[in-house]
Motif scaffolding. Structure first.
Motif, PDB file in Angstrom:
ATOM      1  N   GLY A 258      48.821  31.392  12.311  1.00 23.86           N
ATOM      2  CA  GLY A 258      49.418  30.100  12.652  1.00 23.86           C
ATOM      3  C   GLY A 258      48.566  28.918  12.217  1.00 23.86           C
ATOM      4  O   GLY A 258      47.503  29.094  11.619  1.00 23.86           O
ATOM      5  N   THR A 259      49.031  27.725  12.561  1.00 24.43           N
ATOM      6  CA  THR A 259      48.359  26.499  12.123  1.00 24.43           C
ATOM      7  C   THR A 259      47.004  26.316  12.792  1.00 24.43           C
ATOM      8  O   THR A 259      46.065  25.836  12.157  1.00 24.43           O
ATOM      9  CB  THR A 259      49.242  25.272  12.451  1.00 24.43           C
ATOM     10  OG1 THR A 259      50.564  25.541  11.993  1.00 24.43           O
ATOM     11  CG2 THR A 259      48.726  24.031  11.780  1.00 24.43           C
ATOM     12  N   THR A 260      46.914  26.693  14.055  1.00 25.97           N
ATOM     13  CA  THR A 260      45.638  26.457  14.742  1.00 25.97           C
ATOM     14  C   THR A 260      44.882  27.740  15.062  1.00 25.97           C
ATOM     15  O   THR A 260      43.710  27.685  15.398  1.00 25.97           O
ATOM     16  CB  THR A 260      45.867  25.694  16.074  1.00 25.97           C
ATOM     17  OG1 THR A 260      46.800  26.442  16.845  1.00 25.97           O
ATOM     18  CG2 THR A 260      46.420  24.303  15.809  1.00 25.97           C
TER      19      THR A 260
ATOM     20  N   VAL B  83      47.676  22.041   4.135  1.00 26.89           N
ATOM     21  CA  VAL B  83      48.489  22.438   5.290  1.00 26.89           C
ATOM     22  C   VAL B  83      49.844  21.712   5.292  1.00 26.89           C
ATOM     23  O   VAL B  83      49.959  20.588   4.784  1.00 26.89           O
ATOM     24  CB  VAL B  83      47.699  22.174   6.589  1.00 26.89           C
ATOM     25  CG1 VAL B  83      48.517  22.516   7.836  1.00 26.89           C
ATOM     26  CG2 VAL B  83      46.412  22.986   6.567  1.00 26.89           C
ATOM     27  N   TRP B  84      50.829  22.320   5.880  1.00 30.87           N
ATOM     28  CA  TRP B  84      52.198  21.773   5.904  1.00 30.87           C
ATOM     29  C   TRP B  84      52.242  20.338   6.412  1.00 30.87           C
ATOM     30  O   TRP B  84      53.049  19.538   5.961  1.00 30.87           O
ATOM     31  CB  TRP B  84      53.115  22.685   6.721  1.00 30.87           C
ATOM     32  CG  TRP B  84      52.718  22.928   8.139  1.00 30.87           C
ATOM     33  CD1 TRP B  84      51.807  23.842   8.589  1.00 30.87           C
ATOM     34  CD2 TRP B  84      53.202  22.262   9.331  1.00 30.87           C
ATOM     35  NE1 TRP B  84      51.691  23.788   9.959  1.00 30.87           N
ATOM     36  CE2 TRP B  84      52.538  22.830  10.439  1.00 30.87           C
ATOM     37  CE3 TRP B  84      54.129  21.257   9.560  1.00 30.87           C
ATOM     38  CZ2 TRP B  84      52.768  22.427  11.754  1.00 30.87           C
ATOM     39  CZ3 TRP B  84      54.366  20.837  10.865  1.00 30.87           C
ATOM     40  CH2 TRP B  84      53.695  21.421  11.944  1.00 30.87           C
ATOM     41  N   GLN B  85      51.321  19.985   7.339  1.00 26.54           N
ATOM     42  CA  GLN B  85      51.364  18.621   7.914  1.00 26.54           C
ATOM     43  C   GLN B  85      50.821  17.560   6.956  1.00 26.54           C
ATOM     44  O   GLN B  85      50.957  16.374   7.213  1.00 26.54           O
ATOM     45  CB  GLN B  85      50.487  18.584   9.174  1.00 26.54           C
ATOM     46  CG  GLN B  85      50.957  19.484  10.275  1.00 26.54           C
ATOM     47  CD  GLN B  85      49.778  20.018  11.088  1.00 26.54           C
ATOM     48  OE1 GLN B  85      48.722  20.322  10.546  1.00 26.54           O
ATOM     49  NE2 GLN B  85      49.966  20.151  12.381  1.00 26.54           N
TER      50      GLN B  85
ATOM     51  N   GLY C 174      58.296  33.796   7.431  1.00 22.92           N
ATOM     52  CA  GLY C 174      57.682  32.576   7.948  1.00 22.92           C
ATOM     53  C   GLY C 174      57.827  32.547   9.457  1.00 22.92           C
ATOM     54  O   GLY C 174      58.761  33.138  10.013  1.00 22.92           O
ATOM     55  N   ASP C 175      56.905  31.868  10.150  1.00 22.31           N
ATOM     56  CA  ASP C 175      56.857  32.051  11.609  1.00 22.31           C
ATOM     57  C   ASP C 175      58.132  31.641  12.350  1.00 22.31           C
ATOM     58  O   ASP C 175      58.537  32.316  13.295  1.00 22.31           O
ATOM     59  CB  ASP C 175      55.597  31.416  12.229  1.00 22.31           C
ATOM     60  CG  ASP C 175      55.430  29.933  11.939  1.00 22.31           C
ATOM     61  OD1 ASP C 175      56.356  29.306  11.405  1.00 22.31           O
ATOM     62  OD2 ASP C 175      54.350  29.410  12.260  1.00 22.31           O
ATOM     63  N   GLN C 176      58.780  30.566  11.921  1.00 24.09           N
ATOM     64  CA  GLN C 176      59.973  30.149  12.663  1.00 24.09           C
ATOM     65  C   GLN C 176      61.143  31.105  12.425  1.00 24.09           C
ATOM     66  O   GLN C 176      61.938  31.377  13.327  1.00 24.09           O
ATOM     67  CB  GLN C 176      60.354  28.708  12.318  1.00 24.09           C
ATOM     68  CG  GLN C 176      59.245  27.722  12.643  1.00 24.09           C
ATOM     69  CD  GLN C 176      58.744  27.848  14.073  1.00 24.09           C
ATOM     70  OE1 GLN C 176      59.521  28.067  14.993  1.00 24.09           O
ATOM     71  NE2 GLN C 176      57.437  27.709  14.274  1.00 24.09           N
ATOM     72  N   GLN C 177      61.235  31.622  11.212  1.00 20.93           N
ATOM     73  CA  GLN C 177      62.281  32.614  10.945  1.00 20.93           C
ATOM     74  C   GLN C 177      61.965  33.935  11.655  1.00 20.93           C
ATOM     75  O   GLN C 177      62.871  34.632  12.140  1.00 20.93           O
ATOM     76  CB  GLN C 177      62.413  32.855   9.441  1.00 20.93           C
ATOM     77  CG  GLN C 177      63.142  31.751   8.720  1.00 20.93           C
ATOM     78  CD  GLN C 177      62.228  30.650   8.205  1.00 20.93           C
ATOM     79  OE1 GLN C 177      61.115  30.476   8.672  1.00 20.93           O
ATOM     80  NE2 GLN C 177      62.710  29.916   7.221  1.00 20.93           N
TER      81      GLN C 177
END
Ligand SMILES: Nc1ncnc2c1ncn2[C@@H]1O[C@H](COP(=O)(O)OP(=O)(O)O)[C@@H](O)[C@H]1O
Ligand SMILES: O=P(O)(O)OC[C@H](O)CO
Length: 494
Positions: A11-13, A101-103, A242-245
């Protein structure tokens, strides 16, 4: 005999590994947070070596905790922060730059130029996406333009691009496999979601050589084997999303009209639209929900930038609370007629507004307003934004869910979920297993190796922890929501 699946959730963090059994129960896990790098205003990077080392370390720890021999692990699934971009040298495996990163917003100007050049419509038609720095395409282009020697090496076929899943797969397989899955590909702004091919025109538009790109596969397939030195035995990697999917899959949202909403730092609502790719007129994203046996299930997605982060701000910024868990009792005690609204547009507003210039506000304050009302307004803002997304989905002609399945760190808060049900006028369900992202990757991996028979079987394994039915009058609901829309109007140009 018990069958175990190692699920990697990068994940991101933090990086996380969870070992599930054949009943989808999370048995052992390990997690490691890692450093976020902010080298300039609006830039967000991760060290790819840290992504790799933390991932390896949590896998080893989870296996150690289980006391299982590596041979007991049936297969591995990977799920990941999406869009985050890594470019590495094919010969040495060394990244030529940090992961962007995506952000990260550094390509905002490039995106504006793309919009100005009039290609927004064609990009949306092909990829289902808006032109935004969020997606990988302009991040790859930035690396090729700004890293010394990268362009020449890329043209010579010596550089590879991957989202985090692809980079991990490359490392896990000892530099043998360069693949990704269709959900991750659908977030690059380079992938035609209708033909399921990399799009040559978009590659040319961004000057990205096709040789850099991974092969795009189904989400549940034979991605390759880990090298034996990593876990003591070569293990098959058979699921990626991907994490949301992956959360959509972990929530067993397999029918058109089923949706899940994940409430962590931000919130991502994904609605299954079946074999139809609904193109949004309301600034939502059309994306690949999952791809099994070559068959694509599409989804429509809304992303809210600030969900749990608003609670963090109440804690760290305003210091109204010491801990997120206090918000529930405070909101419960708030005056229900206060009409206080908190619009958490700290970094602009995401879907469906996509207004990067909007900034946050608290409105409706009176001498009676106290901490409780502000905390309640913070929690309510997450629910109002969810309703915004569902309104946009309805306006796009999508069939809305009769029940919304929720997960993520915030959903432990019963007051929040009850208010959500009230405001949506729809049932909301919290599953027993809220580790739905890792679970989704485990399901995808286990489907390929036969641990799970079918999505129908997985559907029967989904269990509800708590069902929240709406309990608010239509008048009150409409009054509250129109107040929110008014508050948003005041902070945006809409
Ligand atoms: N009881 C609670 N009520 C409201 N928000 C909460 C509660 N507990 C945790 N949170 C919020 O949930 C978020 C953490 O969720 P998590 O799914 O772990 O996020 P992420 O995966 O994005 O790091 C934090 O932003 C935190 O403020
Ligand atoms: O790593 P998360 O859970 O913050 O998810 C990030 C999303 O995949 C970004 O699109």
């Amino acid at each position: 005999m018990a069958k175990y699946i190692l699920s990697i959730d990068q994940g991101t963090t933090s990086s996380r590994a969870i070992i599930f059994n054949e009943r989808g129960l999370p048995l052992w896990q390990a997690q490691q947070e890692f450093e976020q790098q902010y080298p300039a205003d609006g830039w967000v990077e991760h060290d790819p070596e840290t992504i790799w080392s933390s991932t390896l370390s949590v896998c080893e720890k989870a296996i150690q905790k289980s006391r299982l021999p590596a041979s007991a692990i049936n297969c591995i699934g990977i799920t990941n922060q999406r869009e985050t971009t890594i470019v590495w040298d094919k010969d040495t495996g060394t990244p030529v730059y940090n992961a962007i990163v995506w952000q990260d917003r550094r390509t905002a100007e490039t995106c504006q130029q793309l919009r100005d050049s009039g290609c927004e419509k064609s990009i949306a038609e092909k990829t289902g996406l808006l032109i935004d720095p969020y997606f990988s395409g302009t991040k790859i282009q930035w690396i090729l333009q700004n890293v010394d020697g990268a362009r020449a090496k890329a043209e010579a076929g010596r550089l590879l691009f991957g989202t985090v899943d692809s980079f991990l797969l490359w490392r896990l397989s000892g530099g043998k496999v360069h693949k990704t899955d269709a959900t991750n590909a659908s977030r690059t702004m380079l992938f035609n979601i209708h033909t399921q091919q990399w799009d040559k025109e978009l590659l040319a538009l961004l000057s990205i050589p096709e040789t850099m790109l991974p092969e795009v596969c189904d989400c549940s397939t034979d991605f390759g084997m880990t090298t034996p030195d990593l876990f003591g035995k070569s293990l098959p990697i058979t699921g990626i999303a991907g994490d949301q999917q992956a959360a959509l899959f972990g929530q067993a949202c397999f029918e058109p009209g089923m949706a899940k909403s994940t409430y962590g730092t931000g919130c991502f609502l994904i609605l299954n639209t079946g074999t139809t790719a609904i193109s949004s007129d309301n600034r939502l994203l059309t994306t690949v929900g999952y791809r099994l046996n070559g068959q694509v299930t599409y989804a429509i997605e809304g992303s809210i930038f600030i969900a749990g982060a608003a609670v963090q701000w109440l804690r760290d910024g305003l210091q109204l609370i010491d801990d997120a868990s206090q918000t529930e009792a405070l909101a419960e005690a708030a005056d229900k007629t206060s009409n206080v609204y908190l619009v958490p547009a700290f970094t602009g507003l995401g879907a469906p507004y996509w207004d990067p210039h909007a900034r946050g506000a608290i409105m409706g304050l009176t001498r009676d307003t106290g901490i409780q009302e502000i905390v309640a307004a913070g929690l309510q803002s997450v629910c109002y934004q969810t309703r915004d997304l569902l309104e946009a989905m309805a306006a796009d002609g999508a069939v809305l869910p009769s029940t919304l399945r929720v997960d993520g760190g915030m959903v432990i808060n019963n007051w929040l979920i009850q208010f959500l049900a009230n405001l949506l006028d729809s049932a909301v369900e919290r599953p027993e297993i809220t580790e739905t992202t890792a679970l989704g990757a485990a399901y995808l991996a286990g489907l390929h190796t036969g641990v799970f028979e079918s999505t129908q079987q997985i559907q029967t394994m989904w269990a509800c922890d708590q069902h929240f039915a709406p309990q608010m009058s239509k008048t009150e609901r409409q009054h509250l929501y129109s107040g929110w829309l008014d508050a948003v109007r005041r902070v945006t140009n809409h």
